[in-house]
Design an enzyme around this catalytic site. Structure first.
Site, short mmCIF file in Angstrom:
data_model
loop_
_atom_site.label_atom_id
_atom_site.label_comp_id
_atom_site.label_asym_id
_atom_site.label_seq_id
_atom_site.Cartn_x
_atom_site.Cartn_y
_atom_site.Cartn_z
N ARG A 137 0.81 -1.22 0.00
CA ARG A 137 0.00 0.00 0.00
C ARG A 137 0.84 1.27 0.00
O ARG A 137 1.92 1.31 0.60
CB ARG A 137 -0.93 0.00 1.22
CG ARG A 137 -1.98 -1.11 1.17
CD ARG A 137 -2.44 -1.55 2.54
NE ARG A 137 -3.42 -2.64 2.44
CZ ARG A 137 -3.10 -3.93 2.41
NH1 ARG A 137 -1.82 -4.31 2.46
NH2 ARG A 137 -4.04 -4.85 2.32
N HIS A 157 -0.97 -2.47 -4.47
CA HIS A 157 -0.38 -3.32 -5.52
C HIS A 157 -0.34 -2.64 -6.89
O HIS A 157 -0.60 -3.27 -7.91
CB HIS A 157 -1.13 -4.65 -5.60
CG HIS A 157 -0.96 -5.53 -4.40
ND1 HIS A 157 0.13 -5.48 -3.57
CD2 HIS A 157 -1.78 -6.50 -3.87
CE1 HIS A 157 0.00 -6.37 -2.60
NE2 HIS A 157 -1.14 -6.99 -2.75
N HIS A 209 2.70 -12.83 -5.85
CA HIS A 209 1.63 -12.93 -4.84
C HIS A 209 1.02 -14.34 -4.80
O HIS A 209 -0.20 -14.49 -4.74
CB HIS A 209 0.55 -11.89 -5.14
CG HIS A 209 -0.25 -11.47 -3.93
ND1 HIS A 209 -1.00 -12.36 -3.19
CD2 HIS A 209 -0.40 -10.27 -3.35
CE1 HIS A 209 -1.59 -11.70 -2.21
NE2 HIS A 209 -1.25 -10.43 -2.27
N ASP A 233 -1.49 -9.71 8.31
CA ASP A 233 -1.32 -9.03 7.02
C ASP A 233 -0.31 -7.92 7.27
O ASP A 233 -0.62 -6.73 7.19
CB ASP A 233 -2.65 -8.49 6.49
CG ASP A 233 -2.54 -8.03 5.03
OD1 ASP A 233 -1.46 -8.23 4.42
OD2 ASP A 233 -3.52 -7.48 4.50
N GLU A 247 5.11 -12.69 0.66
CA GLU A 247 5.50 -11.76 -0.41
C GLU A 247 6.78 -11.03 -0.03
O GLU A 247 6.78 -10.13 0.81
CB GLU A 247 4.38 -10.74 -0.65
CG GLU A 247 3.00 -11.35 -0.87
CD GLU A 247 1.90 -10.35 -0.55
OE1 GLU A 247 1.90 -9.26 -1.15
OE2 GLU A 247 1.05 -10.66 0.31
#
Length: 348
Positions: free
Chosen positions: A80, A105, A180, A251, A313
């Protein structure tokens, strides 16, 4: 050991057929990619007498429609950028938003939603691979500079996939590329609860974020928190504790330990039958436990539930363009400077 390229009957949003690239090694491991998003669509690994799919995925015709970035090559900036803007050298650069007021992304038409060119396929010296290329024009999704990108995927005979990203820009610009893929080493076809897997991370710090995934505090020590994976533990052990409650699970970005070829993560199937060891040149790792997978189509026509896959990632830290104190960890490139990062996914 083989490389093949097949023109499928599936049309992408640009009305042209998807190209499917298949790499196979001498052990019987097989990985597949499509040229839409330079997307990693399958990873079949020999486990005892079986060939096991370890990537979440959907039917080829669903890749352009699913919204969870299955296996896609992500850019220009993975993760982000707060409020879809940042200041650089006295100028405010405004980007195209696609997650509320923020950019995720690379924006609504990031690298995952572009047709990549298959530049070459190769077989040599115990590994085979494919090179995808893309040119991102000046102004795309608000970013400055024309960027030429290569995504290089190679399969080795010891059951490793190496993902390498190279790029060069004619202007200073944020650049943060990753793949991803969502992994489930036990049951990727229909999905099983990923929280039963064991995870170990080479990371002593993580980035706290708000409910929208935007960094809201400096790097924080994992010690005495649910983010401490320095010793392997079941993902479920400390699930939904601390800051995780804001994001419905993990996350979060973890700053990896130093060293050129550092082991970033080790993921182990619940029954110990398969292990993924991830090494990388990248400074950080975003761990995402599939908190919003509910309703995403499977390859068999069903739907995945939440928490049925984990994305690991490798990348720079999130929102780095707005955090000059993190530029030392990458994420910003100078004009004419070569961006080059790699990640090795070793199965065994």
């Amino acid at each position: 050991m083989s490389v093949s390229v097949e023109t499928t009957k599936v049309l992408a949003p640009d009305k042209h057929a998807l190209q499917l690239v298949t790499l196979t090694n001498q052990q019987g491991m097989r990985v597949q990619f499509i040229d839409w998003g330079a997307t990693w669509v399958s990873c079949v690994v020999p486990v005892g007498d079986e060939k096991r799919e370890v990537l979440l995925g959907c039917k080829l015709e669903d890749y352009a429609k699913q919204g969870v970035y299955f296996g896609a090559t992500i850019g220009r900036y993975a993760n982000r950028i707060a409020n879809s803007q940042f200041d650089y050298q006295g100028q405010t650069i405004k980007l195209t938003a696609n997650q509320g007021s923020h950019q995720l992304h690379g924006g609504p038409i990031g690298f995952d939603k572009r047709r990549w060119q298959i530049e070459q396929t190769e077989e040599k010296c115990g590994e085979n691979g494919v090179i995808f290329s893309l040119t991102s024009p000046d102004g795309e999704q608000g970013f400055v500079g024309t960027v030429k990108v290569q995504a290089i995927y190679r399969l080795t005979d010891d059951n490793a996939l190496i993902a390498e990203f190279k790029a060069i820009s004619d202007q200073d610009t944020p650049l943060n590329l990753t793949n991803h893929a969502y992994f489930n080493l036990y049951h990727a076809e229909q999905g099983s609860d990923i929280r039963e897997h064991l995870l170990q991370l080479n990371a002593a710090q993580f980035v706290p974020v708000d409910s929208q995934g935007i960094p809201n505090a400096p790097l924080k020590s994992v010690q005495h928190t649910s983010f401490d994976f320095r010793q392997a533990k079941a993902i479920k052990q400390d699930f939904l504790q601390d800051e995780q409650q804001l994001t419905k699970g993990y996350d979060h970005a973890f700053l990896l330990g130093t060293g050129h070829e550092k082991t970033g993560a080790i993921l182990t199937a619940p029954d110990g039958s398969l292990r993924l060891t991830l090494t990388t040149s990248q400074p950080a790792l975003q761990v995402y436990t599939g908190n919003y997978l509910q309703g995403t189509p499977t390859r068999a026509g069903g739907e995945y539930a939440d928490y049925t896959g984990i994305a690991l990632e490798t990348q720079a830290l999130p929102d780095t363009p707005n955090h000059p104190e993190w530029w030392q960890y990458g994420g910003m490139v100078k004009a004419g400077e070569t961006y080059q990062q790699w990640t090795r996914f070793q199965f065994g």
